[in-house]
Design a protein around this motif. Structure first.
Motif, PDB file in Angstrom:
ATOM      1  N   UNK A 264       1.117  -3.400  -2.748  1.00 27.88           N
ATOM      2  CA  UNK A 264       1.439  -2.931  -4.069  1.00 27.88           C
ATOM      3  C   UNK A 264       3.088  -3.657  -4.526  1.00 27.88           C
ATOM      4  N   UNK A 265       2.407  -5.206  -5.173  1.00 25.22           N
ATOM      5  CA  UNK A 265       4.363  -5.404  -4.997  1.00 25.22           C
ATOM      6  C   UNK A 265       4.370  -5.920  -6.024  1.00 25.22           C
ATOM      7  N   UNK A 266       5.660  -5.757  -7.169  1.00 30.18           N
ATOM      8  CA  UNK A 266       6.264  -6.030  -7.817  1.00 30.18           C
ATOM      9  C   UNK A 266       6.972  -7.310  -7.959  1.00 30.18           C
ATOM     10  N   UNK A 267       6.027  -8.041  -8.261  1.00 27.68           N
ATOM     11  CA  UNK A 267       7.418  -9.644  -8.635  1.00 27.68           C
ATOM     12  C   UNK A 267       8.054  -9.605  -8.754  1.00 27.68           C
ATOM     13  N   UNK A 268       9.047  -8.814  -9.863  1.00 26.07           N
ATOM     14  CA  UNK A 268      10.207  -8.995 -10.537  1.00 26.07           C
ATOM     15  C   UNK A 268      11.151  -7.785 -10.458  1.00 26.07           C
ATOM     16  N   UNK A 269      10.155  -6.624  -9.526  1.00 29.52           N
ATOM     17  CA  UNK A 269      11.081  -5.913  -9.150  1.00 29.52           C
ATOM     18  C   UNK A 269      11.046  -5.624  -7.414  1.00 29.52           C
ATOM     19  N   UNK A 270      12.163  -4.693  -6.818  1.00 32.49           N
ATOM     20  CA  UNK A 270      12.123  -4.404  -5.443  1.00 32.49           C
ATOM     21  C   UNK A 270      13.066  -2.856  -5.841  1.00 32.49           C
ATOM     22  N   UNK A 271      12.416  -1.734  -6.674  1.00 32.20           N
ATOM     23  CA  UNK A 271      12.606  -0.681  -6.373  1.00 32.20           C
ATOM     24  C   UNK A 271      11.308   0.433  -5.967  1.00 32.20           C
ATOM     25  N   UNK A 272      10.324   0.167  -4.844  1.00 31.82           N
ATOM     26  CA  UNK A 272       9.716   0.190  -4.322  1.00 31.82           C
ATOM     27  C   UNK A 272       9.869   1.281  -3.429  1.00 31.82           C
ATOM     28  N   UNK A 273       9.845   1.890  -2.610  1.00 29.21           N
ATOM     29  CA  UNK A 273       8.206   2.450  -3.417  1.00 29.21           C
ATOM     30  C   UNK A 273       7.385   2.844  -4.298  1.00 29.21           C
ATOM     31  N   UNK A 274       6.222   2.683  -4.411  1.00 27.94           N
ATOM     32  CA  UNK A 274       6.510   3.372  -6.302  1.00 27.94           C
ATOM     33  C   UNK A 274       5.071   4.910  -6.867  1.00 27.94           C
ATOM     34  N   UNK A 275       4.888   5.150  -7.672  1.00 21.58           N
ATOM     35  CA  UNK A 275       4.711   5.643  -7.944  1.00 21.58           C
ATOM     36  C   UNK A 275       3.224   5.051  -9.401  1.00 21.58           C
TER      37      UNK A 275
ATOM     38  N   UNK B 175       8.234  -1.041   1.581  1.00 18.22           N
ATOM     39  CA  UNK B 175       8.730  -0.526   0.048  1.00 18.22           C
ATOM     40  C   UNK B 175       7.690  -1.135  -0.790  1.00 18.22           C
ATOM     41  N   UNK B 176       7.124  -2.127  -1.069  1.00 18.04           N
ATOM     42  CA  UNK B 176       6.048  -2.735  -1.211  1.00 18.04           C
ATOM     43  C   UNK B 176       4.504  -1.983  -0.926  1.00 18.04           C
ATOM     44  N   UNK B 177       4.570  -0.921  -1.260  1.00 21.35           N
ATOM     45  CA  UNK B 177       3.753   0.287  -1.813  1.00 21.35           C
ATOM     46  C   UNK B 177       3.095   1.173  -2.875  1.00 21.35           C
ATOM     47  N   UNK B 178       2.260   1.933  -3.032  1.00 24.22           N
ATOM     48  CA  UNK B 178       2.455   3.134  -3.394  1.00 24.22           C
ATOM     49  C   UNK B 178       2.609   3.936  -2.787  1.00 24.22           C
ATOM     50  N   UNK B 179       2.948   5.056  -3.502  1.00 25.78           N
ATOM     51  CA  UNK B 179       3.006   6.485  -2.363  1.00 25.78           C
ATOM     52  C   UNK B 179       2.026   7.888  -3.417  1.00 25.78           C
ATOM     53  N   UNK B 180       2.186   7.937  -4.610  1.00 26.52           N
ATOM     54  CA  UNK B 180       1.422   8.092  -5.430  1.00 26.52           C
ATOM     55  C   UNK B 180       0.689   7.662  -6.283  1.00 26.52           C
ATOM     56  N   UNK B 181      -0.184   8.114  -6.744  1.00 23.89           N
ATOM     57  CA  UNK B 181      -1.472   7.917  -7.585  1.00 23.89           C
ATOM     58  C   UNK B 181      -1.788   9.070  -8.942  1.00 23.89           C
TER      59      UNK B 181
ATOM     60  N   UNK C  65       2.118 -10.411 -11.961  1.00 22.13           N
ATOM     61  CA  UNK C  65       2.622  -9.720 -12.508  1.00 22.13           C
ATOM     62  C   UNK C  65       3.354  -8.478 -10.869  1.00 22.13           C
ATOM     63  N   UNK C  66       1.730  -8.579 -10.249  1.00 22.55           N
ATOM     64  CA  UNK C  66       1.904  -7.293  -8.918  1.00 22.55           C
ATOM     65  C   UNK C  66       0.909  -8.259  -8.466  1.00 22.55           C
ATOM     66  N   UNK C  67       1.373  -8.328  -6.898  1.00 16.25           N
ATOM     67  CA  UNK C  67       0.686  -8.474  -6.399  1.00 16.25           C
ATOM     68  C   UNK C  67      -0.481  -7.367  -4.816  1.00 16.25           C
ATOM     69  N   UNK C  68      -1.186  -7.395  -4.746  1.00 13.87           N
ATOM     70  CA  UNK C  68      -2.674  -5.730  -4.290  1.00 13.87           C
ATOM     71  C   UNK C  68      -2.984  -7.404  -2.998  1.00 13.87           C
ATOM     72  N   UNK C  69      -3.249  -6.182  -2.015  1.00 10.51           N
ATOM     73  CA  UNK C  69      -4.122  -6.461  -1.585  1.00 10.51           C
ATOM     74  C   UNK C  69      -5.514  -6.521  -1.368  1.00 10.51           C
TER      75      UNK C  69
END
Length: 161
Positions: A40-51, A3-9, A134-138
């Motif tokens: 794309x992992x928000x460090x203080x949230x766990x509501x992914x996947x994200x737009x 869930x630590x990913x983007x599904x839309x940009x 804030x956000x961890x990205x590879x």
């Protein structure tokens, strides 16, 4: 699948910089590649996947992060100041690269392309640093996001240069 990913940009059309066909192609490829594979992992949230909606307000970059239903999760605002030099250098080397494709030898094109990738990597690393905490990205995600940031900044940098 994580869930630590983007599904839309999305890139806000109001702030999207004017660009030519080469830059438009790079932007479309960056979005396609980003959605195919990203971290794309928000460090203080766990509501992914994200737009993700990218926009620019004055001299600030806005990352509006939403959940998959479109509900706002968090908005990050980063100053574009630290990116100005690397974005300017990136546009200059891109212009040289596109000119070289039309007129130079393969060896010369390769040398310019290596320099272009080096500057792009520098911008990607800077973005990852600015998102730290804030956000961890590879690295690949940071590279593709940097391409999109350049798309937002294109009109201002190119018209000023």
């Amino acid at each position: 699948m994580s869930n630590d990913r983007l599904i839309g940009v999305e890139i806000d059309d109001e702030t999207l910089g004017a660009s030519g066909p080469d830059a438009e192609h790079e932007r479309r490829v960056a979005i396609f590649d980003l959605l195919e594979s990203n971290s794309f992992k928000l460090l203080d949230k766990d509501q992914g996947p994200y737009l993700l909606v990218l926009s620019k307000i004055e001299r600030r970059l806005v990352f509006a992060v939403r959940d998959e239903k479109g509900n706002e999760v968090h908005t990050f605002i980063l100053s574009l100041g630290p990116f100005r030099g690397v974005i300017r250098d990136y546009f200059m080397i891109c212009d040289s690269y596109y000119d070289a494709i039309r007129t130079q030898t393969p060896h010369q094109i390769e040398a310019i392309d290596m320099a272009r990738r080096g500057i792009h990597n520098e911008g990607s690393e800077l973005l990852a640093e600015r998102l730290e905490g804030k956000v961890h990205v590879d690295f690949q995600t940071a590279r593709r996001l940097f391409t999109l940031i350049c798309a937002l900044h294109a009109g201002q940098t190119r018209s000023a240069g």
